[in-house]
Design a protein around this motif. Sequence first.
Motif, PDB file in Angstrom:
ATOM      1  N   TYR A 334     -25.709  32.964 -41.611  1.00 36.27           N
ATOM      2  CA  TYR A 334     -24.752  31.859 -41.682  1.00 36.27           C
ATOM      3  C   TYR A 334     -23.577  32.242 -42.590  1.00 36.27           C
ATOM      4  O   TYR A 334     -22.408  32.053 -42.229  1.00 36.27           O
ATOM      5  CB  TYR A 334     -25.442  30.605 -42.203  1.00 36.27           C
ATOM      6  N   ASP A 335     -23.893  32.776 -43.765  1.00 39.80           N
ATOM      7  CA  ASP A 335     -22.840  33.153 -44.718  1.00 39.80           C
ATOM      8  C   ASP A 335     -21.931  34.221 -44.120  1.00 39.80           C
ATOM      9  O   ASP A 335     -20.699  34.175 -44.295  1.00 39.80           O
ATOM     10  CB  ASP A 335     -23.470  33.676 -46.006  1.00 39.80           C
ATOM     11  N   GLN A 336     -22.541  35.178 -43.415  1.00 39.01           N
ATOM     12  CA  GLN A 336     -21.749  36.239 -42.804  1.00 39.01           C
ATOM     13  C   GLN A 336     -20.808  35.679 -41.738  1.00 39.01           C
ATOM     14  O   GLN A 336     -19.618  36.013 -41.701  1.00 39.01           O
ATOM     15  CB  GLN A 336     -22.662  37.296 -42.192  1.00 39.01           C
ATOM     16  N   GLN A 337     -21.350  34.830 -40.868  1.00 45.01           N
ATOM     17  CA  GLN A 337     -20.546  34.256 -39.791  1.00 45.01           C
ATOM     18  C   GLN A 337     -19.412  33.401 -40.330  1.00 45.01           C
ATOM     19  O   GLN A 337     -18.265  33.512 -39.879  1.00 45.01           O
ATOM     20  CB  GLN A 337     -21.440  33.421 -38.860  1.00 45.01           C
ATOM     21  N   MET A 338     -19.729  32.551 -41.277  1.00 41.93           N
ATOM     22  CA  MET A 338     -18.691  31.690 -41.845  1.00 41.93           C
ATOM     23  C   MET A 338     -17.659  32.518 -42.609  1.00 41.93           C
ATOM     24  O   MET A 338     -16.460  32.223 -42.573  1.00 41.93           O
ATOM     25  CB  MET A 338     -19.320  30.642 -42.754  1.00 41.93           C
ATOM     26  N   HIS A 356     -18.935  25.487 -38.547  1.00 40.44           N
ATOM     27  CA  HIS A 356     -20.217  25.268 -39.223  1.00 40.44           C
ATOM     28  C   HIS A 356     -21.336  25.060 -38.214  1.00 40.44           C
ATOM     29  O   HIS A 356     -22.416  25.670 -38.331  1.00 40.44           O
ATOM     30  CB  HIS A 356     -20.136  24.067 -40.162  1.00 40.44           C
ATOM     31  N   MET A 357     -21.124  24.221 -37.236  1.00 41.48           N
ATOM     32  CA  MET A 357     -22.173  23.905 -36.269  1.00 41.48           C
ATOM     33  C   MET A 357     -22.570  25.131 -35.451  1.00 41.48           C
ATOM     34  O   MET A 357     -23.758  25.345 -35.174  1.00 41.48           O
ATOM     35  CB  MET A 357     -21.704  22.781 -35.348  1.00 41.48           C
ATOM     36  N   ALA A 358     -21.591  25.962 -35.089  1.00 41.88           N
ATOM     37  CA  ALA A 358     -21.900  27.182 -34.335  1.00 41.88           C
ATOM     38  C   ALA A 358     -22.720  28.153 -35.180  1.00 41.88           C
ATOM     39  O   ALA A 358     -23.718  28.722 -34.715  1.00 41.88           O
ATOM     40  CB  ALA A 358     -20.612  27.842 -33.862  1.00 41.88           C
ATOM     41  N   SER A 359     -22.322  28.324 -36.432  1.00 39.53           N
ATOM     42  CA  SER A 359     -23.043  29.228 -37.328  1.00 39.53           C
ATOM     43  C   SER A 359     -24.421  28.672 -37.681  1.00 39.53           C
ATOM     44  O   SER A 359     -25.400  29.415 -37.798  1.00 39.53           O
ATOM     45  CB  SER A 359     -22.233  29.463 -38.611  1.00 39.53           C
ATOM     46  N   GLU A 360     -24.512  27.367 -37.845  1.00 43.04           N
ATOM     47  CA  GLU A 360     -25.786  26.705 -38.141  1.00 43.04           C
ATOM     48  C   GLU A 360     -26.763  26.909 -36.998  1.00 43.04           C
ATOM     49  O   GLU A 360     -27.944  27.192 -37.220  1.00 43.04           O
ATOM     50  CB  GLU A 360     -25.549  25.219 -38.390  1.00 43.04           C
ATOM     51  N   LEU A 387     -28.305  24.705 -45.552  1.00 43.51           N
ATOM     52  CA  LEU A 387     -27.144  24.748 -44.659  1.00 43.51           C
ATOM     53  C   LEU A 387     -26.219  23.558 -44.913  1.00 43.51           C
ATOM     54  O   LEU A 387     -24.987  23.695 -44.888  1.00 43.51           O
ATOM     55  CB  LEU A 387     -27.607  24.776 -43.196  1.00 43.51           C
ATOM     56  N   GLN A 388     -26.797  22.386 -45.159  1.00 42.96           N
ATOM     57  CA  GLN A 388     -25.989  21.206 -45.443  1.00 42.96           C
ATOM     58  C   GLN A 388     -25.223  21.374 -46.750  1.00 42.96           C
ATOM     59  O   GLN A 388     -24.052  21.000 -46.856  1.00 42.96           O
ATOM     60  CB  GLN A 388     -26.877  19.959 -45.504  1.00 42.96           C
ATOM     61  N   LYS A 389     -25.888  21.959 -47.742  1.00 38.60           N
ATOM     62  CA  LYS A 389     -25.227  22.205 -49.024  1.00 38.60           C
ATOM     63  C   LYS A 389     -24.045  23.155 -48.837  1.00 38.60           C
ATOM     64  O   LYS A 389     -22.965  22.948 -49.405  1.00 38.60           O
ATOM     65  CB  LYS A 389     -26.211  22.786 -50.036  1.00 38.60           C
ATOM     66  N   ARG A 390     -24.272  24.200 -48.036  1.00 37.77           N
ATOM     67  CA  ARG A 390     -23.188  25.140 -47.786  1.00 37.77           C
ATOM     68  C   ARG A 390     -22.039  24.470 -47.040  1.00 37.77           C
ATOM     69  O   ARG A 390     -20.871  24.755 -47.300  1.00 37.77           O
ATOM     70  CB  ARG A 390     -23.720  26.343 -47.007  1.00 37.77           C
ATOM     71  N   CYS A 391     -22.380  23.574 -46.115  1.00 37.63           N
ATOM     72  CA  CYS A 391     -21.347  22.841 -45.384  1.00 37.63           C
ATOM     73  C   CYS A 391     -20.524  21.984 -46.350  1.00 37.63           C
ATOM     74  O   CYS A 391     -19.292  21.965 -46.284  1.00 37.63           O
ATOM     75  CB  CYS A 391     -21.987  21.970 -44.312  1.00 37.63           C
ATOM     76  N   ASN A 392     -21.224  21.293 -47.251  1.00 33.74           N
ATOM     77  CA  ASN A 392     -20.528  20.470 -48.237  1.00 33.74           C
ATOM     78  C   ASN A 392     -19.642  21.320 -49.152  1.00 33.74           C
ATOM     79  O   ASN A 392     -18.521  20.928 -49.502  1.00 33.74           O
ATOM     80  CB  ASN A 392     -21.535  19.681 -49.077  1.00 33.74           C
ATOM     81  N   ASP A 393     -20.173  22.497 -49.527  1.00 34.99           N
ATOM     82  CA  ASP A 393     -19.392  23.392 -50.379  1.00 34.99           C
ATOM     83  C   ASP A 393     -18.141  23.871 -49.656  1.00 34.99           C
ATOM     84  O   ASP A 393     -17.060  23.970 -50.259  1.00 34.99           O
ATOM     85  CB  ASP A 393     -20.245  24.595 -50.804  1.00 34.99           C
ATOM     86  N   PHE A 394     -18.293  24.190 -48.355  1.00 31.15           N
ATOM     87  CA  PHE A 394     -17.124  24.611 -47.570  1.00 31.15           C
ATOM     88  C   PHE A 394     -16.095  23.477 -47.478  1.00 31.15           C
ATOM     89  O   PHE A 394     -14.890  23.716 -47.522  1.00 31.15           O
ATOM     90  CB  PHE A 394     -17.553  25.048 -46.166  1.00 31.15           C
ATOM     91  N   TYR A 395     -16.581  22.240 -47.344  1.00 25.50           N
ATOM     92  CA  TYR A 395     -15.674  21.092 -47.270  1.00 25.50           C
ATOM     93  C   TYR A 395     -14.867  20.975 -48.564  1.00 25.50           C
ATOM     94  O   TYR A 395     -13.630  20.792 -48.535  1.00 25.50           O
ATOM     95  CB  TYR A 395     -16.468  19.815 -47.021  1.00 25.50           C
ATOM     96  N   LYS A 396     -15.553  21.107 -49.707  1.00 27.83           N
ATOM     97  CA  LYS A 396     -14.861  21.024 -50.996  1.00 27.83           C
ATOM     98  C   LYS A 396     -13.889  22.188 -51.172  1.00 27.83           C
ATOM     99  O   LYS A 396     -12.769  22.013 -51.652  1.00 27.83           O
ATOM    100  CB  LYS A 396     -15.890  21.018 -52.131  1.00 27.83           C
ATOM    101  N   GLU A 397     -14.339  23.388 -50.784  1.00 29.35           N
ATOM    102  CA  GLU A 397     -13.473  24.560 -50.895  1.00 29.35           C
ATOM    103  C   GLU A 397     -12.256  24.418 -49.983  1.00 29.35           C
ATOM    104  O   GLU A 397     -11.148  24.845 -50.331  1.00 29.35           O
ATOM    105  CB  GLU A 397     -14.259  25.821 -50.536  1.00 29.35           C
TER     106      GLU A 397
END
Length: 458
Positions: A334-338, A356-360, A387-397
Amino acid sequence: MASDKHMPGPVCLIENTDTQLVVNPEALKILSAITQPVVVVAIVGLYRTGKSYLMNKLAGQKKGFSLGSTVQSHTKGIWMWCVPHPKKQNYTLVLLDTKGLGDEEKGDNQNDSWIFALAILLSSTFVYNSMGTINHQAMDELRYVTELTDKIRAKSSPDANEVEDSADFVSFFPDFVWTLRDISLKLEELDGQPTSADEYLQNSLKLKKVPSPKYENFNLPRLCIRKFFPKKKCFIFDRPTNQKKLGQLETMHDDELDPEFVQQTADFCSYIFTNSNVKTLSGDIQVNGSRLETLVLTYVDAISSGDLPCMENAILALAQIENSAAVKKAIAHYDQQMGEKVELPTETLQELVDLHMASEKEAIEIFMKNSFKDVDHLFQKELAAQLQKRCNDFYKENMKASSDRCSALLKDIFHSLEEDIKQRVYSKPGGYHLLMQTVNELKKKYLQEPRKGIQCNV
């Protein structure tokens, strides 16, 4: 060692020090590198009965496992030799040779019984090697089989005294092969009828039906073999050569040995290569080298701590390790794809959500492929939370990247306006109209800049 390369020779896997069982880290390192499914063949029997000769033949070598032609045997315990399977491509044959069972130099047989139990637990085919016919002495030497229910547990039960059904053991016990060595028995003479080695074994496992303490001792090992081992096979071997030359087997060619013995050995090897199955766990889970490594550690740790090796606990320990690794592998993907696909800030929130959804989805697929026995979906839930935490982190970033980008653009674009205001360029008749015109042009320029993200209108 890569799974497609030869080991130069056997190494000690589990050492029997008379006071405890010790696992060899170098052997575990070899197992951990084997990614192929493993066919595990273990041989057990008294020392100096020709076990190692058969195992060397299975390895396709004359030398390797010590033949034990002298009283002083090599390091006691279980020795391991991993070789490419000669008949099954992309499989590894793991040979386990037990050393020192029945050694008269030892006063305590406790560790011998543990070695016997471990050979059962680790193998997919279990070979019992003995000298001569199946008689009272041969059965007495196989006494360890009667102790298995005291040494092994199939299920993890809150009631440690619960008696387990033999079916629980059969579900994970290996196939049983009895090799009878240096035997002069003529099978066709049994009861005056032509008899095969397998029929001889079945006949030897018949129970005495008259109830008495004497017959109970007679029946017990036979009953255990009949109940515990789902598949049984017997091989009979003539003496390979005369007594004086037995110590030279490692250097002798086949044409120097008894032809019957050479053919019998070839038949044995052919059977093992063709019929020995991949080591599997409950649920038809195939064992590879790293999984076998986990089984070794789990069982020996249980014995060392005073517990009984438990198949169910071993599978749970294996599931814990592999499911944790599956979560890490999925998250890494997931991290690599994103990291490769996401360029912050994104133009819209939906763009980030879609990525996010595709990588998830791909991460979950990787987890499902690499996990097993995820009880109550605990590890899948852990993956979902990460995965949800990473999604939230991406949203904040993404929000911060957009804010930073917009702030930098505004500062750069409106810098000249600020300077003009300081210089009182617009403090004149018609200045307000000129100011508004300049502001609108700068706004237009700002709005034309790409990738400002979702904060562009703030």
